[in-house]
Design an enzyme around this catalytic site. Structure first.
Site, mmCIF file in Angstrom:
data_model
loop_
_atom_site.group_PDB
_atom_site.id
_atom_site.type_symbol
_atom_site.label_atom_id
_atom_site.label_comp_id
_atom_site.label_asym_id
_atom_site.label_seq_id
_atom_site.Cartn_x
_atom_site.Cartn_y
_atom_site.Cartn_z
ATOM 1 N N LYS A 197 32.637 32.723 21.280
ATOM 2 C CA LYS A 197 33.741 33.131 22.144
ATOM 3 C C LYS A 197 35.023 32.553 21.568
ATOM 4 O O LYS A 197 34.986 31.554 20.826
ATOM 5 C CB LYS A 197 33.505 32.563 23.548
ATOM 6 C CG LYS A 197 34.222 33.292 24.642
ATOM 7 C CD LYS A 197 33.425 34.460 25.169
ATOM 8 C CE LYS A 197 34.208 35.220 26.216
ATOM 9 N NZ LYS A 197 33.450 36.334 26.767
ATOM 10 N N GLY A 218 32.834 46.105 45.588
ATOM 11 C CA GLY A 218 33.766 46.369 44.486
ATOM 12 C C GLY A 218 33.515 47.730 43.853
ATOM 13 O O GLY A 218 32.454 47.985 43.301
ATOM 14 N N VAL A 219 34.509 48.612 43.974
ATOM 15 C CA VAL A 219 34.367 49.943 43.363
ATOM 16 C C VAL A 219 35.473 50.140 42.323
ATOM 17 O O VAL A 219 36.224 51.100 42.356
ATOM 18 C CB VAL A 219 34.358 51.076 44.420
ATOM 19 C CG1 VAL A 219 33.027 51.126 45.130
ATOM 20 C CG2 VAL A 219 35.505 50.911 45.423
ATOM 21 N N GLY A 220 35.552 49.167 41.410
ATOM 22 C CA GLY A 220 36.508 49.258 40.302
ATOM 23 C C GLY A 220 35.902 50.074 39.175
ATOM 24 O O GLY A 220 35.150 51.022 39.409
HETATM 25 P P1 NAD Z 1 37.429 45.925 38.017
HETATM 26 O O1 NAD Z 1 38.531 44.947 38.129
HETATM 27 O O2 NAD Z 1 37.711 47.286 37.499
HETATM 28 O O3 NAD Z 1 36.698 46.093 39.427
HETATM 29 C C1 NAD Z 1 36.481 45.054 40.335
HETATM 30 C C2 NAD Z 1 36.772 45.594 41.716
HETATM 31 O O4 NAD Z 1 36.418 44.602 42.680
HETATM 32 C C3 NAD Z 1 38.236 45.930 41.951
HETATM 33 O O5 NAD Z 1 38.362 47.241 42.464
HETATM 34 C C4 NAD Z 1 38.705 44.871 42.955
HETATM 35 O O6 NAD Z 1 39.698 45.354 43.829
HETATM 36 C C5 NAD Z 1 37.421 44.583 43.687
HETATM 37 N N1 NAD Z 1 37.374 43.277 44.360
HETATM 38 C C6 NAD Z 1 37.891 42.109 43.934
HETATM 39 N N2 NAD Z 1 37.646 41.140 44.843
HETATM 40 C C7 NAD Z 1 36.945 41.715 45.838
HETATM 41 C C8 NAD Z 1 36.383 41.236 47.042
HETATM 42 N N3 NAD Z 1 36.500 39.960 47.425
HETATM 43 N N4 NAD Z 1 35.712 42.112 47.844
HETATM 44 C C9 NAD Z 1 35.606 43.413 47.474
HETATM 45 N N5 NAD Z 1 36.114 43.923 46.348
HETATM 46 C C10 NAD Z 1 36.773 43.080 45.537
HETATM 47 O O7 NAD Z 1 36.316 45.183 37.114
HETATM 48 P P2 NAD Z 1 35.010 45.807 36.437
HETATM 49 O O8 NAD Z 1 35.266 46.044 34.998
HETATM 50 O O9 NAD Z 1 34.457 46.889 37.297
HETATM 51 O O10 NAD Z 1 34.059 44.532 36.492
HETATM 52 C C11 NAD Z 1 33.428 44.137 37.694
HETATM 53 C C12 NAD Z 1 32.503 42.974 37.405
HETATM 54 O O11 NAD Z 1 31.550 43.344 36.404
HETATM 55 C C13 NAD Z 1 33.207 41.727 36.862
HETATM 56 O O12 NAD Z 1 32.524 40.589 37.340
HETATM 57 C C14 NAD Z 1 33.008 41.861 35.358
HETATM 58 O O13 NAD Z 1 33.057 40.599 34.714
HETATM 59 C C15 NAD Z 1 31.610 42.442 35.312
HETATM 60 N N6 NAD Z 1 31.307 43.151 34.060
HETATM 61 C C16 NAD Z 1 32.026 44.232 33.684
HETATM 62 C C17 NAD Z 1 31.721 44.889 32.501
HETATM 63 C C18 NAD Z 1 32.476 46.102 32.067
HETATM 64 O O14 NAD Z 1 31.997 46.791 31.158
HETATM 65 N N7 NAD Z 1 33.604 46.428 32.666
HETATM 66 C C19 NAD Z 1 30.691 44.413 31.681
HETATM 67 C C20 NAD Z 1 29.940 43.309 32.099
HETATM 68 C C21 NAD Z 1 30.269 42.684 33.304
#
Ligand code: NAD
Length: 356
Positions: A80, A177-179
């Protein structure tokens, strides 16, 4: 912080302090273990309070990548990098190119990618100075849909182990979380006929987008998501959300989602879930889709090969659940055993002499 003591304790191989006069780049690259192959892990920009905090973080994250890459079946070690400073102020072409030159100087022992506060566009600058960067635009692309697909296979494995039946349509889900990833995962679950989906998000725009696309999905307030009467709790937001306060609220019989560091205390809370007979799919195993995706850039990216590898998350989780039963331990500890065993076995296999 006694850095050598810390390296000895956890088996880290190399810590590299980097500084560039022109751009002001200040950072640390950490290589934890290269038994399986070059150390791969992203570059994070963070405004650390002091040097020790940055070193501690990069060492912890690099070690995490060793376990993640091993459990994902990749020929990669763990590493990292952190760049110290406020991402909104320090980012520049010069900074990333200076960083790229340090990555190149490690001659392939460390391969970098984007992470928190860095983007694929930043990595394009890094690429100008090094061959050892992945996750570039126009190559493996946005990892989110692939990560979500990996988690979808992981949910199937979790259902299979818990209920001896993996038919998505028989079960209900609560998505936190629906990101980027949560929304894609919802797509996969609904496409596969999920019986009922509850969801939450703190971002109203994201909630509205889900309501428009899936009017039957049921929105609940963020604090209410834990106590929904569902089969699977699907964390897709922040880390540290399952702890002494929230685990007793869960009615779900399984936890499986994409979020990183879901458990506030890895082992204590994995044990607490086991005590409550809730099957936990360890985060670094179920969410490995992103790293599997970028790994394929090193071998001529081919989507079909990626999708085949992503499916293997299903088998790996089943193996880890079995280890947890055989060893009578929690699933997080079982995943650690699984990752460590692979490193040891490959190390031994490579111990005999052959001409290459
Ligand atoms: P993102 O930021 O697009 O989505 C996260 C969502 O969670 C957002 O919509 C945010 O508003 C919501 N959120 C934050 N706090 C909240 C709460 N207390 N209650 C409800 N909703 C809440 O992020 P992402 O890329 O979708 O990643 C989500 C998780 O998955 C993270 O922990 C990330 O480390 C992990 N992850 C992502 C990937 C990837 O490919 N993007 C890969 C491995 C792990």
């Amino acid at each position: 912080m006694d850095k050598f003591k810390e390296m000895k304790k956890f088996g880290h191989e190399q810590l590299v302090f980097i500084h560039d006069k022109t751009s002001g780049l200040k950072g640390v690259i950490c290589i934890h273990d290269t038994t399986l192959g070059p150390a791969l892990g992203g570059t994070r920009i963070w405004d650390y309070k002091n040097e020790d905090e940055a070193v501690y973080d990069v060492m912890r994250l690099a070690r995490g990548m060793t376990y993640k890459n091993s459990a994902a079946g990749l020929n990669l070690g763990g590493g990292k990098a952190v760049i110290i400073g406020d991402a909104s102020k320090i980012k520049s072409e010069t900074l990333f190119r200076a960083f790229g030159r340090y990555v190149q100087s490690l001659n392939g022992r460390y391969i970098t990618a984007e992470d928190v506060n860095t983007t694929t566009k930043d990595m394009d600058f890094v690429k100008m100075e090094t061959d050892f960067v992945v996750g570039l635009e126009g190559k493996s692309g946005d990892p989110s849909p692939i990560t979500a697909l990996g988690a979808f296979h992981g949910i199937r494995a979790t259902l299979q182990y818990k209920f001896k039946n993996e038919e998505i349509g028989k079960y209900s889900y609560a998505i936190q979380g629906v990101g980027k990833t949560g929304f894609y995962l919802m797509d996969y679950l609904i496409e596969a006929g999920a019986k009922k989906i509850y969801f939450t998000d703190i971002n109203k725009t994201k909630v509205a987008a889900v309501k428009t696309k899936y009017p039957d999905a049921i929105y609940v307030e963020p604090d209410a998501i834990y106590s929904q009467d569902v089969d699977v709790f699907v964390p897709c937001a922040l880390g540290g959300i399952l702890n002494d306060k929230t685990i007793p609220l869960l009615k779900a019989k399984a936890v499986a989602g994409v979020a990183n560091n879901v458990l506030e205390d890895e082992i204590a809370h994995s044990k607490l879930l086991k005590e409550r007979k809730i099957l936990y799919a360890p985060d670094f195993v179920i969410n490995a889709g992103g790293v599997i995706n970028v790994y394929h850039e090193l071998h001529g990216y081919n989507k079909e090969n990626v999708l085949n590898d992503i499916k293997k998350i299903y088998d790996r989780l089943l193996e880890i659940f079995k280890i947890s039963d055989l060893e009578n331990t929690d699933t997080q500890s079982a995943a650690n055993i699984f990752a460590e065993q692979r490193i040891k076995q490959i190390h031994n296999v490579r111990g005999n002499y052959i001409i290459k």
